[in-house]
Design a protein around this motif. Structure first.
Motif: not given
Length: 176
Positions: A1, A146, A149-150, A153
């Protein structure tokens, strides 16, 4: 990530030349319809003084409207020819969050609340409310880099407190 990201602004859409030409055709067609309507309304007036007064008022009105149309037409042409400007808007790193638009750099420990409500990021700083900001994520290139949701996060990874996230469900249009 990814642990760092820099979001950039999305250039605004330009009007196409066909849209500009259709705009001019519509406006001048509207002028013609108004002119024909006024000729029909004033056809029975026999007083020459009244006819001259109405003609002058209508002529001045047409000149004013023509000035506005040409001014807007030139604005559209200028907007079409302008090259897009892409600037950094928001940067997220280990050190903190940097909102470039208003030169607001904030460390993670100083932030009291982060919210994402319907793709609008809101950052609140308790000790210095001048550093608070809101950013519409749809006006950035987030979707190219991205998923949302990423991104959420990533914020939760750096910001150890709770990140409030709320997305309004899409409506079916039935009034439910």
């Amino acid at each position: 990530m990814k642990t760092e990201i820099t979001l950039q602004s999305v250039p605004e859409e330009k009007p196409g030349f066909i849209a500009i030409i259709l705009y001019l055709a519509f406006i001048y067609g509207l002028f013609w319809v108004i002119n024909q309507g006024l000729i029909y309304l004033f056809r029975d007036i026999t007083n020459e003084l009244l006819v001259k007064i109405f003609n002058n008022i209508i002529w001045i009105g047409y000149m004013f409207l023509h000035y506005k149309v040409v001014k807007y037409f030139l604005y559209l042409i200028q907007k079409q020819r302008r090259s897009p400007v892409i600037l950094p808007v928001l940067s997220i790193s280990e050190m903190g969050i940097n909102y470039y638009t208003e030169s607001k750099k904030t460390e993670w420990k100083d932030i009291s609340e982060i919210q994402i409500i319907d793709a609008v990021l809101s950052v609140t700083v308790d000790l210095n409310s001048e550093k608070d900001f809101k950013l519409n994520l749809f006006k950035t290139d987030l979707q190219k880099q991205m998923t949302q949701d990423n991104f959420e996060k990533l914020l939760e990874y750096h910001y150890k407190k709770d990140v409030y996230i709320y997305n309004t469900p899409s409506s079916c249009g039935c009034g439910c």
